[in-house]
Design a protein around this motif. Structure first.
Motif, PDB file in Angstrom:
ATOM      1  N   UNK A  97       0.837  -1.205   0.000  1.00 41.22           N
ATOM      2  CA  UNK A  97       0.000   0.000   0.000  1.00 41.22           C
ATOM      3  C   UNK A  97       0.869   1.251   0.000  1.00 41.22           C
ATOM      4  N   UNK A  98       1.942   1.245   0.789  1.00 40.53           N
ATOM      5  CA  UNK A  98       2.870   2.377   0.809  1.00 40.53           C
ATOM      6  C   UNK A  98       3.555   2.545  -0.550  1.00 40.53           C
ATOM      7  N   UNK A  99       3.909   1.434  -1.180  1.00 42.95           N
ATOM      8  CA  UNK A  99       4.555   1.498  -2.490  1.00 42.95           C
ATOM      9  C   UNK A  99       3.635   2.112  -3.539  1.00 42.95           C
ATOM     10  N   UNK A 100       2.372   1.775  -3.488  1.00 41.34           N
ATOM     11  CA  UNK A 100       1.414   2.327  -4.441  1.00 41.34           C
ATOM     12  C   UNK A 100       1.330   3.845  -4.292  1.00 41.34           C
ATOM     13  N   UNK A 101       1.298   4.324  -3.058  1.00 33.81           N
ATOM     14  CA  UNK A 101       1.255   5.772  -2.812  1.00 33.81           C
ATOM     15  C   UNK A 101       2.558   6.434  -3.255  1.00 33.81           C
ATOM     16  N   UNK A 102       3.699   5.759  -3.003  1.00 33.82           N
ATOM     17  CA  UNK A 102       4.987   6.311  -3.392  1.00 33.82           C
ATOM     18  C   UNK A 102       5.111   6.401  -4.912  1.00 33.82           C
ATOM     19  N   UNK A 103       4.582   5.404  -5.609  1.00 40.71           N
ATOM     20  CA  UNK A 103       4.624   5.420  -7.076  1.00 40.71           C
ATOM     21  C   UNK A 103       3.776   6.559  -7.631  1.00 40.71           C
ATOM     22  N   UNK A 104       2.637   6.810  -7.038  1.00 34.63           N
ATOM     23  CA  UNK A 104       1.790   7.915  -7.503  1.00 34.63           C
ATOM     24  C   UNK A 104       2.499   9.252  -7.353  1.00 34.63           C
ATOM     25  N   UNK A 105       3.378   9.360  -6.359  1.00 34.60           N
ATOM     26  CA  UNK A 105       4.091  10.614  -6.115  1.00 34.60           C
ATOM     27  C   UNK A 105       5.342  10.741  -6.966  1.00 34.60           C
ATOM     28  N   UNK A 106       6.097   9.637  -7.156  1.00 33.51           N
ATOM     29  CA  UNK A 106       7.421   9.724  -7.781  1.00 33.51           C
ATOM     30  C   UNK A 106       7.558   8.943  -9.090  1.00 33.51           C
ATOM     31  N   UNK A 107       6.554   8.180  -9.517  1.00 36.26           N
ATOM     32  CA  UNK A 107       6.682   7.318 -10.710  1.00 36.26           C
ATOM     33  C   UNK A 107       7.896   6.416 -10.597  1.00 36.26           C
ATOM     34  N   UNK A 108       7.819   5.433  -9.705  1.00 34.46           N
ATOM     35  CA  UNK A 108       8.949   4.568  -9.397  1.00 34.46           C
ATOM     36  C   UNK A 108       9.385   3.722 -10.585  1.00 34.46           C
ATOM     37  N   UNK A 109       8.469   3.394 -11.480  1.00 32.35           N
ATOM     38  CA  UNK A 109       8.803   2.606 -12.667  1.00 32.35           C
ATOM     39  C   UNK A 109       8.128   3.252 -13.860  1.00 32.35           C
ATOM     40  N   UNK A 110       8.728   3.063 -15.069  1.00 35.58           N
ATOM     41  CA  UNK A 110       8.302   3.821 -16.243  1.00 35.58           C
ATOM     42  C   UNK A 110       7.254   3.127 -17.085  1.00 35.58           C
ATOM     43  N   UNK A 111       7.200   1.805 -17.042  1.00 38.26           N
ATOM     44  CA  UNK A 111       6.290   1.054 -17.907  1.00 38.26           C
ATOM     45  C   UNK A 111       5.037   0.705 -17.118  1.00 38.26           C
ATOM     46  N   UNK A 112       3.936   1.349 -17.441  1.00 38.48           N
ATOM     47  CA  UNK A 112       2.727   1.160 -16.655  1.00 38.48           C
ATOM     48  C   UNK A 112       2.087  -0.210 -16.860  1.00 38.48           C
ATOM     49  N   UNK A 113       2.609  -0.986 -17.818  1.00 41.71           N
ATOM     50  CA  UNK A 113       2.128  -2.365 -17.956  1.00 41.71           C
ATOM     51  C   UNK A 113       2.690  -3.240 -16.851  1.00 41.71           C
ATOM     52  N   UNK A 114       3.670  -2.704 -16.114  1.00 40.79           N
ATOM     53  CA  UNK A 114       4.312  -3.463 -15.035  1.00 40.79           C
ATOM     54  C   UNK A 114       3.756  -3.024 -13.684  1.00 40.79           C
ATOM     55  N   UNK A 115       4.538  -3.336 -12.661  1.00 38.63           N
ATOM     56  CA  UNK A 115       4.227  -2.817 -11.345  1.00 38.63           C
ATOM     57  C   UNK A 115       3.210  -3.602 -10.554  1.00 38.63           C
ATOM     58  N   UNK A 116       3.136  -4.916 -10.765  1.00 39.69           N
ATOM     59  CA  UNK A 116       2.314  -5.714  -9.875  1.00 39.69           C
ATOM     60  C   UNK A 116       2.871  -5.662  -8.461  1.00 39.69           C
ATOM     61  N   UNK A 117       2.033  -5.846  -7.483  1.00 39.92           N
ATOM     62  CA  UNK A 117       2.445  -5.781  -6.085  1.00 39.92           C
ATOM     63  C   UNK A 117       2.358  -7.163  -5.453  1.00 39.92           C
TER      64      UNK A 117
END
Length: 355
Positions: A167-187
């Motif tokens: 849950x924290x990672x999801x919020x961090x990604x929304x703020x900083x775009x932790x990864x560039x390919x939005x097809x990725x990023x499963x948790x």
């Protein structure tokens, strides 16, 4: 409470909690301390854990022969060595640590693990540990030339590690775009990310067998052609990897590590494939952050059977942890980092390929 930054590590040095046998200058990264080889290596019969005993007590039983690295600095592939490190510790009761190979070490198929006196696990430094450190060294692909003082592994220190939840990672990604390919990023206890088999003419490298000696003490980068075979973009987007061969690939996404955080790659679930996807896999605060992100380099070794991978296949996880405080210097050009804004890139010991 979290992973200690460069300023806090240097504070431990100043207070005498981190000591060195020979060197006064410590090599400190934004969130880790480089560990330096001593001058003696012990060729041992097998890997071992002390299990409540002293490493120094066990070495005579396990040692086949002893090497002075100042006069015979050579490491044979497939052989296991124990090397006392220059650094020793006398940590406060509130501080513990974890070691891992440096990125440049993992990318040459060299496996390192740190042992402590009386330890029950590799790479774990107990809270309040007081004693020397030892490095187990194992090169799988290449014969090596090394030297005393060489840094092949690093130590992270922390006070009550704080791992980010999904849950924290999801919020961090929304703020900083932790990864560039939005097809990725499963948790799945961290970000689940994939391999890139489509970008550029070359998508990976495979270690050559029966190479010459890889000189890690050389000040001049070596030509890679004698050690690596480039892998071209596969037709159809799929590759079959051979068992027990060593490969380098890049992540599909470009990644960012904000300065208040560090990250590490985790072993992927074996149900997703019988392969290892990293040896090192630690990312300092600021990795990729001053640019448009940087790719992770994946150190891949299939086990037992040939294994097919396709472009974008999710083969590694990335777990973020909170820093105790931001480092004084973040990863990147400010500290001369070797892999700032990287794509698919060999270890720093090599020059770029000439095609």
């Amino acid at each position: 409470m979290g992973t200690l930054s460069d300023r806090e590590i240097l504070g431990l040095v100043a207070e005498g909690h981190i000591r060195s046998r020979r060197y006064k200058k410590f090599e400190v990264q934004p969130a880790s301390l480089d560990l330096r080889l001593g001058s003696i290596a012990y060729r041992v019969r097998s890997s071992f854990l002390p299990q409540g005993e002293s490493v120094q007590t066990l070495l005579p039983e396990m040692t086949l022969y002893q090497i002075d690295l100042n006069s015979h600095p050579y490491i044979e592939p497939g052989a296991i060595y124990i090397i006392p490190l220059d650094e020793s510790l006398s940590l406060p009761a509130t501080v513990g640590g974890k070691a891992n190979p440096k990125s440049s070490t993992g990318r040459i198929d060299v496996f390192t693990r740190v042992l402590t006196e009386n330890g029950h696990r590799f790479d774990d430094v107990p809270y309040g540990y007081n004693g020397p450190l030892y490095l187990e060294l194992f090169s799988r692909s290449f014969p090596l030339r090394i030297s005393s003082g060489l840094c092949l592994s690093q130590l992270r220190l922390f006070s009550s590690r704080e791992i980010l939840s999904d849950e924290d990672l999801l919020l961090l990604h929304k703020k900083y775009s932790l990864y560039s390919d939005e097809a990725e990023g499963g948790l799945q206890d961290g970000l689940v990310l994939g391999v890139d088999l489509s970008e550029g003419d070359v998508v990976g490298y495979r270690a050559r067998k029966n190479s010459g000696i890889l000189d890690l003490s050389s000040l001049t980068p070596l030509s890679p052609e004698a050690f690596w075979e480039p892998i071209k973009t596969p037709s159809g987007g799929a590759l079959i990897l051979e068992p027990e061969e060593f490969y380098l690939f890049a992540s599909r996404s470009r990644l960012k590590i904000p300065k208040n955080f560090a990250a590490e790659m985790l072993e992927f679930d074996a149900q997703s494939g019988e392969l290892r996807t990293h040896y090192a896999g630690f990312f300092d605060p600021g990795f990729g952050f001053s640019e448009e992100g940087a790719k992770a380099v994946l150190e891949v070794r299939p086990h037992d059977v040939p294994f097919r991978i396709v472009d974008g296949q999710r083969i590694f996880r990335l777990r973020y942890e909170r820093m105790n405080c931001p480092p004084d210097k973040i990863y990147g050009q400010d500290i001369g980092s070797n892999y700032s804004a990287q794509g698919l890139k060999l270890s720093k010991y090599f020059s770029d390929f000439s095609f």
